[in-house]
Write a protein that holds these residues in place. Structure first.
Motif, PDB file in Angstrom:
ATOM      1  N   PRO A 257       0.884  -1.318   0.138  1.00  0.00           N
ATOM      2  CA  PRO A 257      -0.023  -0.068   0.005  1.00  0.00           C
ATOM      3  C   PRO A 257       0.872   1.196   0.052  1.00  0.00           C
ATOM      4  N   VAL A 258       0.157   2.464  -0.189  1.00  0.00           N
ATOM      5  CA  VAL A 258       0.883   3.714  -0.215  1.00  0.00           C
ATOM      6  C   VAL A 258       1.510   3.684   1.197  1.00  0.00           C
ATOM      7  N   GLY A 259       2.715   4.436   1.342  1.00  0.00           N
ATOM      8  CA  GLY A 259       3.377   4.858   2.331  1.00  0.00           C
ATOM      9  C   GLY A 259       4.212   3.634   3.154  1.00  0.00           C
ATOM     10  N   THR A 260       4.302   2.606   2.430  1.00  0.00           N
ATOM     11  CA  THR A 260       5.192   1.625   2.929  1.00  0.00           C
ATOM     12  C   THR A 260       6.504   1.830   3.049  1.00  0.00           C
ATOM     13  N   THR A 267      14.437   4.555   4.313  1.00  0.00           N
ATOM     14  CA  THR A 267      14.826   5.600   3.490  1.00  0.00           C
ATOM     15  C   THR A 267      13.853   5.863   2.314  1.00  0.00           C
ATOM     16  N   TYR A 268      13.008   4.844   1.819  1.00  0.00           N
ATOM     17  CA  TYR A 268      12.090   5.132   0.788  1.00  0.00           C
ATOM     18  C   TYR A 268      10.804   4.769   1.267  1.00  0.00           C
ATOM     19  N   ARG A 269      10.025   5.362   0.811  1.00  0.00           N
ATOM     20  CA  ARG A 269       8.358   5.156   1.246  1.00  0.00           C
ATOM     21  C   ARG A 269       7.708   5.154  -0.006  1.00  0.00           C
ATOM     22  N   THR A 270       6.648   3.985  -0.233  1.00  0.00           N
ATOM     23  CA  THR A 270       5.873   4.325  -1.647  1.00  0.00           C
ATOM     24  C   THR A 270       4.948   5.397  -1.795  1.00  0.00           C
ATOM     25  N   ALA A 271       4.905   6.208  -2.812  1.00  0.00           N
ATOM     26  CA  ALA A 271       4.253   7.313  -2.935  1.00  0.00           C
ATOM     27  C   ALA A 271       2.528   6.943  -3.340  1.00  0.00           C
ATOM     28  N   ASP A 321       2.409  -0.091 -11.429  1.00  0.00           N
ATOM     29  CA  ASP A 321       1.528  -0.758 -11.727  1.00  0.00           C
ATOM     30  C   ASP A 321       1.908  -1.470 -12.993  1.00  0.00           C
ATOM     31  N   ASP A 322       3.111  -1.704 -13.338  1.00  0.00           N
ATOM     32  CA  ASP A 322       3.635  -2.306 -14.700  1.00  0.00           C
ATOM     33  C   ASP A 322       3.617  -3.832 -14.270  1.00  0.00           C
ATOM     34  N   ASP A 323       3.518  -4.726 -15.521  1.00  0.00           N
ATOM     35  CA  ASP A 323       3.359  -5.873 -15.286  1.00  0.00           C
ATOM     36  C   ASP A 323       4.851  -6.638 -15.295  1.00  0.00           C
ATOM     37  N   VAL A 324       5.382  -6.675 -14.124  1.00  0.00           N
ATOM     38  CA  VAL A 324       6.718  -7.270 -13.901  1.00  0.00           C
ATOM     39  C   VAL A 324       6.427  -8.803 -13.356  1.00  0.00           C
ATOM     40  N   ARG A 325       7.120  -9.778 -13.608  1.00  0.00           N
ATOM     41  CA  ARG A 325       6.854 -11.164 -13.198  1.00  0.00           C
ATOM     42  C   ARG A 325       8.168 -11.550 -12.653  1.00  0.00           C
ATOM     43  N   VAL A 326       8.011 -12.754 -11.731  1.00  0.00           N
ATOM     44  CA  VAL A 326       9.306 -13.323 -11.294  1.00  0.00           C
ATOM     45  C   VAL A 326       9.864 -14.138 -12.544  1.00  0.00           C
ATOM     46  N   GLY A 327      11.118 -13.988 -12.687  1.00  0.00           N
ATOM     47  CA  GLY A 327      11.795 -14.502 -13.654  1.00  0.00           C
ATOM     48  C   GLY A 327      12.310 -13.683 -14.762  1.00  0.00           C
ATOM     49  N   ASP A 328      11.634 -12.493 -14.967  1.00  0.00           N
ATOM     50  CA  ASP A 328      11.956 -11.471 -15.954  1.00  0.00           C
ATOM     51  C   ASP A 328      13.499 -10.987 -15.603  1.00  0.00           C
ATOM     52  N   THR A 329      14.211 -10.705 -16.709  1.00  0.00           N
ATOM     53  CA  THR A 329      15.378 -10.119 -16.530  1.00  0.00           C
ATOM     54  C   THR A 329      15.303  -8.617 -15.890  1.00  0.00           C
ATOM     55  N   VAL A 330      16.470  -8.559 -15.259  1.00  0.00           N
ATOM     56  CA  VAL A 330      16.706  -7.122 -14.573  1.00  0.00           C
ATOM     57  C   VAL A 330      18.292  -6.892 -15.179  1.00  0.00           C
ATOM     58  N   THR A 331      18.495  -5.908 -15.990  1.00  0.00           N
ATOM     59  CA  THR A 331      19.747  -5.391 -16.320  1.00  0.00           C
ATOM     60  C   THR A 331      20.152  -4.251 -15.751  1.00  0.00           C
TER      61      THR A 331
END
Length: 386
Positions: A257-260, A267-271, A321-331
């Motif tokens: 949720p917001v504010g997590t 040091t980072y909270r979700t907007a 809200d982007d569709d990112v899934r387990v196993g997707d490549t992070v460069t």
């Protein structure tokens, strides 16, 4: 991605292309391919074999141990391997017997080399300190080193191959003064009766920018890995190609949720309500703990900021809200062709240089070798046949 959670892909075709380009720039001067720090984190043995297959005949590594690793995998004596940092208690016999070229900076070091000679003379490069003050004999002690080398060579104990120095690359004027001091030292040695067959002074940046400093041979390291050292100059500007790409696989996703608060110290909270992605690479793998606000990673062709503190083994990314899934490549970094940052961008963001970035990628990150040059001798090595 493979089944590995993290990997550093090393493109040997890119390394070969960089070699060919740099040799074209340096022609007719000889090129020494520098491979210290495990070939700048890319893996010494595969890089060296790729270089030898490409026709490189001079390799520079920091220590005798690294040089002997190359001899052990079949890099034969037709390839000169130069090393210059020696432990005070090092026994030089194996190095001499394996025809490893030894940088020598003072008389006691030369005496230890001479004492280790048995069946064949030691190949020696005499180091001169022209102002960097890391290595080499000072102008005060240079005559003593020259006299000792001349005596040892006349006795058949050593072969003086070269004189060398390393520049501070502080300013054009200061580098010019350093080269003038080196030239005077070589002249002094030759006046004393010592022949100096080769001279090498310039490393990657000076070799690129100061043609008059190239002498007989240029020592090239960072440029060969697609990491130019000139301020504001990208690899693409020079036609160089990035050799390493650092990747990971999305390990977990979590809707919050917001504010997590995210990671240590919050040091980072979700907007907004958002998705957090766990990337299994941390400061133990070479990603700085304070990367938040400085580094972004690419997933599915889009950049996302690192959210919160980087931990030892992982960090989090806020993908909205982007569709990112387990196993997707992070460069994390690469060529920049797929929206990812380059190693030079990492260096600029972290107020350092690209060389430090690739050298700090940890040993638990598997190196995966790609490209045509991963065949032949490199493939034999990777299969355990060399």
């Amino acid at each position: 991605m493979t089944a590995s959670l993290r990997q550093a892909a090393v493109d040997l075709d890119a390394y070969r292309a960089n070699l060919d380009l740099v040799r074209e720039w340096m022609d007719p001067v000889e090129l020494m391919a520098i491979m210290k720090a495990d070939a700048y984190g890319h893996g010494l043995e595969p890089i060296a074999l790729a270089a030898v297959d490409a026709g490189v005949r001079w390799i520079g590594v920091l220590t005798v141990l690294a040089a002997l690793r190359l001899r052990a995998i079949g890099v034969d004596e037709a390839v000169r391997v130069f090393t210059w940092q020696h432990a005070p208690d090092l026994d030089f016999r194996d190095a001499i017997d394996s025809a490893v070229d030894l940088g020598v900076s003072n008389v006691p070091e030369l005496e230890r080399v001479v004492d280790a000679v048995d069946h064949r003379p030691a190949r020696v490069h005499l180091g001169f300190d022209s102002g960097l003050h890391r290595d080499g004999a000072t102008p005060e002690h240079w005559p003593d080193l020259v006299a000792a080398a001349l005596e040892a060579q006349r006795a058949g104990r050593i072969e003086v191959v070269a004189a060398y120095t390393h520049l501070a690359e502080s300013s054009d004027d200061e580098d010019s003064a350093s080269v003038a001091a080196f030239d005077a030292a070589v002249e002094q040695a030759e006046d004393a009766g010592l022949d100096i067959p080769l001279q090498h002074v310039a490393a990657s940046l000076a070799g690129l920018e100061r043609k008059e400093f190239r002498k007989d041979m240029v020592r090239m390291g960072a440029n060969l890995f697609g990491i130019p050292g000139a301020d504001g100059v990208s690899a693409a500007d020079l036609g160089l190609e990035a050799v390493m790409t650092l990747r990971a696989a999305v390990a977990k996703t979590k809707r919050v949720p917001v504010g997590t608060g995210v990671s240590y110290d919050y040091t980072y909270r979700t907007a907004t309500e958002t998705t957090l992605v766990l990337v299994p690479v941390g400061y133990a793998d070479g990603v700085p703990r304070l990367a938040q606000g400085r580094l972004e990673v690419a997933i599915n062709g889009k950049r996302y900021p690192i959210a919160g503190r980087v931990a030892m083994d992982q960090f989090l990314v806020d993908v909205g809200d982007d569709d990112v899934r387990v196993g997707d490549t992070v460069t994390l970094f690469g060529t920049g062709e797929h929206a990812e940052m380059t190693v030079l961008e990492w260096g600029a963001a972290l107020d350092t240089i690209g060389e430090e970035i690739v050298c700090r990628i940890g040993a638990r990150v598997p190196r995966v070798y790609e490209g045509h040059d991963a065949e032949g001798h490199v493939a034999e090595y990777l299969r355990g046949e060399r």
